[in-house]
Write a protein that holds these residues in place. Structure first.
Motif, PDB file in Angstrom:
ATOM      1  N   MET A   1       0.844  -1.213   0.000  1.00 29.89           N
ATOM      2  CA  MET A   1       0.000   0.000   0.000  1.00 29.89           C
ATOM      3  C   MET A   1       0.877   1.260   0.000  1.00 29.89           C
ATOM      4  O   MET A   1       1.822   1.343   0.794  1.00 29.89           O
ATOM      5  CB  MET A   1      -0.867  -0.012   1.261  1.00 29.89           C
ATOM      6  CG  MET A   1      -2.309   0.376   0.973  1.00 29.89           C
ATOM      7  SD  MET A   1      -3.222   0.632   2.509  1.00 29.89           S
ATOM      8  CE  MET A   1      -4.745  -0.170   2.127  1.00 29.89           C
ATOM      9  N   THR A   2       0.552   2.197  -0.857  1.00 30.95           N
ATOM     10  CA  THR A   2       1.340   3.433  -0.886  1.00 30.95           C
ATOM     11  C   THR A   2       0.881   4.362   0.243  1.00 30.95           C
ATOM     12  O   THR A   2      -0.185   4.163   0.837  1.00 30.95           O
ATOM     13  CB  THR A   2       1.134   4.173  -2.222  1.00 30.95           C
ATOM     14  OG1 THR A   2      -0.239   4.588  -2.280  1.00 30.95           O
ATOM     15  CG2 THR A   2       1.459   3.293  -3.412  1.00 30.95           C
ATOM     16  N   ALA A   3       1.673   5.412   0.489  1.00 33.81           N
ATOM     17  CA  ALA A   3       1.286   6.399   1.514  1.00 33.81           C
ATOM     18  C   ALA A   3      -0.048   7.026   1.120  1.00 33.81           C
ATOM     19  O   ALA A   3      -0.907   7.279   1.976  1.00 33.81           O
ATOM     20  CB  ALA A   3       2.370   7.463   1.646  1.00 33.81           C
ATOM     21  N   PHE A   4      -0.242   7.254  -0.181  1.00 37.67           N
ATOM     22  CA  PHE A   4      -1.512   7.837  -0.619  1.00 37.67           C
ATOM     23  C   PHE A   4      -2.678   6.896  -0.307  1.00 37.67           C
ATOM     24  O   PHE A   4      -3.723   7.333   0.194  1.00 37.67           O
ATOM     25  CB  PHE A   4      -1.490   8.171  -2.124  1.00 37.67           C
ATOM     26  CG  PHE A   4      -2.799   8.759  -2.592  1.00 37.67           C
ATOM     27  CD1 PHE A   4      -3.051  10.116  -2.459  1.00 37.67           C
ATOM     28  CD2 PHE A   4      -3.803   7.952  -3.137  1.00 37.67           C
ATOM     29  CE1 PHE A   4      -4.269  10.668  -2.854  1.00 37.67           C
ATOM     30  CE2 PHE A   4      -5.022   8.489  -3.533  1.00 37.67           C
ATOM     31  CZ  PHE A   4      -5.259   9.852  -3.400  1.00 37.67           C
ATOM     32  N   ASP A   5      -2.491   5.609  -0.603  1.00 36.29           N
ATOM     33  CA  ASP A   5      -3.555   4.623  -0.321  1.00 36.29           C
ATOM     34  C   ASP A   5      -3.928   4.637   1.165  1.00 36.29           C
ATOM     35  O   ASP A   5      -5.106   4.607   1.532  1.00 36.29           O
ATOM     36  CB  ASP A   5      -3.108   3.200  -0.693  1.00 36.29           C
ATOM     37  CG  ASP A   5      -2.962   3.017  -2.195  1.00 36.29           C
ATOM     38  OD1 ASP A   5      -3.592   3.784  -2.951  1.00 36.29           O
ATOM     39  OD2 ASP A   5      -2.202   2.114  -2.599  1.00 36.29           O
ATOM     40  N   ASN A   6      -2.890   4.678   2.006  1.00 38.80           N
ATOM     41  CA  ASN A   6      -3.128   4.699   3.456  1.00 38.80           C
ATOM     42  C   ASN A   6      -3.938   5.911   3.869  1.00 38.80           C
ATOM     43  O   ASN A   6      -4.915   5.810   4.599  1.00 38.80           O
ATOM     44  CB  ASN A   6      -1.782   4.765   4.206  1.00 38.80           C
ATOM     45  CG  ASN A   6      -1.265   3.391   4.521  1.00 38.80           C
ATOM     46  OD1 ASN A   6      -2.045   2.470   4.738  1.00 38.80           O
ATOM     47  ND2 ASN A   6       0.041   3.253   4.525  1.00 38.80           N
ATOM     48  N   GLN A   8      -5.753   7.890   1.979  1.00 41.16           N
ATOM     49  CA  GLN A   8      -7.094   7.866   1.378  1.00 41.16           C
ATOM     50  C   GLN A   8      -8.034   6.970   2.186  1.00 41.16           C
ATOM     51  O   GLN A   8      -9.182   7.327   2.455  1.00 41.16           O
ATOM     52  CB  GLN A   8      -6.985   7.346  -0.055  1.00 41.16           C
ATOM     53  CG  GLN A   8      -8.296   7.348  -0.804  1.00 41.16           C
ATOM     54  CD  GLN A   8      -8.154   6.751  -2.193  1.00 41.16           C
ATOM     55  OE1 GLN A   8      -7.518   5.707  -2.373  1.00 41.16           O
ATOM     56  NE2 GLN A   8      -8.707   7.418  -3.173  1.00 41.16           N
ATOM     57  N   ASN A   9      -7.506   5.843   2.592  1.00 45.12           N
ATOM     58  CA  ASN A   9      -8.291   4.900   3.380  1.00 45.12           C
ATOM     59  C   ASN A   9      -8.746   5.541   4.706  1.00 45.12           C
ATOM     60  O   ASN A   9      -9.915   5.443   5.097  1.00 45.12           O
ATOM     61  CB  ASN A   9      -7.421   3.657   3.631  1.00 45.12           C
ATOM     62  CG  ASN A   9      -8.207   2.567   4.303  1.00 45.12           C
ATOM     63  OD1 ASN A   9      -9.375   2.345   3.984  1.00 45.12           O
ATOM     64  ND2 ASN A   9      -7.590   1.910   5.260  1.00 45.12           N
ATOM     65  N   ILE A  10      -7.830   6.236   5.349  1.00 44.89           N
ATOM     66  CA  ILE A  10      -8.175   6.880   6.631  1.00 44.89           C
ATOM     67  C   ILE A  10      -9.187   8.004   6.392  1.00 44.89           C
ATOM     68  O   ILE A  10     -10.195   8.116   7.096  1.00 44.89           O
ATOM     69  CB  ILE A  10      -6.900   7.418   7.327  1.00 44.89           C
ATOM     70  CG1 ILE A  10      -6.028   6.249   7.775  1.00 44.89           C
ATOM     71  CG2 ILE A  10      -7.259   8.302   8.523  1.00 44.89           C
ATOM     72  CD1 ILE A  10      -4.608   6.640   8.111  1.00 44.89           C
ATOM     73  N   ILE A  11      -8.938   8.816   5.380  1.00 48.04           N
ATOM     74  CA  ILE A  11      -9.839   9.954   5.115  1.00 48.04           C
ATOM     75  C   ILE A  11     -11.237   9.459   4.745  1.00 48.04           C
ATOM     76  O   ILE A  11     -12.241   9.953   5.269  1.00 48.04           O
ATOM     77  CB  ILE A  11      -9.259  10.857   4.001  1.00 48.04           C
ATOM     78  CG1 ILE A  11      -8.025  11.607   4.526  1.00 48.04           C
ATOM     79  CG2 ILE A  11     -10.311  11.849   3.494  1.00 48.04           C
ATOM     80  CD1 ILE A  11      -7.262  12.398   3.477  1.00 48.04           C
ATOM     81  N   GLN A  12     -11.292   8.470   3.857  1.00 43.78           N
ATOM     82  CA  GLN A  12     -12.609   8.049   3.359  1.00 43.78           C
ATOM     83  C   GLN A  12     -13.388   7.207   4.374  1.00 43.78           C
ATOM     84  O   GLN A  12     -14.604   7.117   4.291  1.00 43.78           O
ATOM     85  CB  GLN A  12     -12.458   7.290   2.034  1.00 43.78           C
ATOM     86  CG  GLN A  12     -12.017   8.221   0.916  1.00 43.78           C
ATOM     87  CD  GLN A  12     -11.993   7.559  -0.449  1.00 43.78           C
ATOM     88  OE1 GLN A  12     -12.046   6.329  -0.565  1.00 43.78           O
ATOM     89  NE2 GLN A  12     -11.886   8.380  -1.487  1.00 43.78           N
ATOM     90  N   ASN A  13     -12.681   6.627   5.319  1.00 48.46           N
ATOM     91  CA  ASN A  13     -13.382   5.797   6.311  1.00 48.46           C
ATOM     92  C   ASN A  13     -13.566   6.490   7.661  1.00 48.46           C
ATOM     93  O   ASN A  13     -14.072   5.887   8.603  1.00 48.46           O
ATOM     94  CB  ASN A  13     -12.674   4.459   6.487  1.00 48.46           C
ATOM     95  CG  ASN A  13     -12.874   3.596   5.254  1.00 48.46           C
ATOM     96  OD1 ASN A  13     -14.001   3.323   4.860  1.00 48.46           O
ATOM     97  ND2 ASN A  13     -11.786   3.241   4.595  1.00 48.46           N
TER      98      ASN A  13
END
Ligand SMILES: Cc1cc2nc3c(=O)[nH]c(=O)nc-3n(C[C@H](O)[C@H](O)[C@H](O)COP(=O)(O)O)c2cc1C
Length: 193
Positions: A1-6, A8-13
């Protein structure tokens, strides 16, 4: 997982969780300090760093909730006082772990527009919300009750030019993460030129 994926996951959830859905489990104060540390890295025009926090834990929570309910009673005309609202404010802290009262500190002789100082504090709050989401800590950013009433400023002994931005109710919940919803499509919010 990239830093962006991480991220994004936190922001969207990230989801707001109401205090009534919290389970009474306490957050370690060290984690609260870490969240405040994230807040402190918000962007700040002119390095005024206008975010300020009052952290309530343990017995101070009940005291704040009692005072908040009393402020409501004292500053509401008798015919309009709702017992349900009084009780809600009084019992707001019953199953949460910490309350962080957030305000904007207006520094004297400051040429930065107030709007930008408010924006900086809101960014600091978002840092807390995202940090909390990454730690499975439930939070509600609330401006309910007497938060925007001048009496709250007096109670907190703030200056006239300071602005109370809300209270953050923090705790843990056993509820599943709510479905997120956005009512306006992103495409309606963006113009590309
Ligand atoms: C400045 C601000 C004030 C808010 N005040 C309240 C509030 O007083 N009571 C409440 O239930 N939620 C409050 N919220 C939370 C919103 O209701 C919540 O963010 C919104 O429903 C979207 O849900 P989400 O945060 O889970 O995406 C506030 C949010 C913001 C940004």
């Amino acid at each position: 997982m990239t830093a962006f994926d991480n991220l994004q996951n936190i922001i969207q959830n990230r989801r707001s969780v109401k205090p009534a859905l919290m389970n009474g489990k306490k957050i370690n104060s060290a984690l609260i300090r870490q969240l405040l540390g994230l807040a402190d890295w918000a962007p700040t025009h002119g390095h005024t760093e206008p975010w300020r926090f009052i952290v309530y834990e343990d017995r101070a929570i009940q005291r704040f909730c009692f005072d908040h309910a009393e402020l409501y009673k004292t500053h509401t005309v008798a015919e309009k006082i709702s017992t349900a609202k009084y009780e809600k404010l009084l019992h707001m802290g019953d199953s949460l772990s910490h309350i962080i009262l957030v305000y904007m500190k207006r520094t004297e002789n400051n040429s930065i527009p107030v709007l930008e100082e408010i924006a900086a504090v809101a960014a600091a709050v978002e840092n807390i919300l995202l940090g909390a989401a990454s730690l499975d800590i439930a939070v509600l950013w609330s401006t309910g009750g007497m938060i925007h009433h001048p009496a709250m400023k007096l109670y907190l002994a703030l200056s006239d030019s300071d602005i109370v931005m809300g209270s953050l109710f923090l705790g843990y919940t056993d509820e599943p993460v709510k479905e997120g919803k956005r009512n306006i499509p992103l495409t309606d919010k963006v113009i590309w030129k």
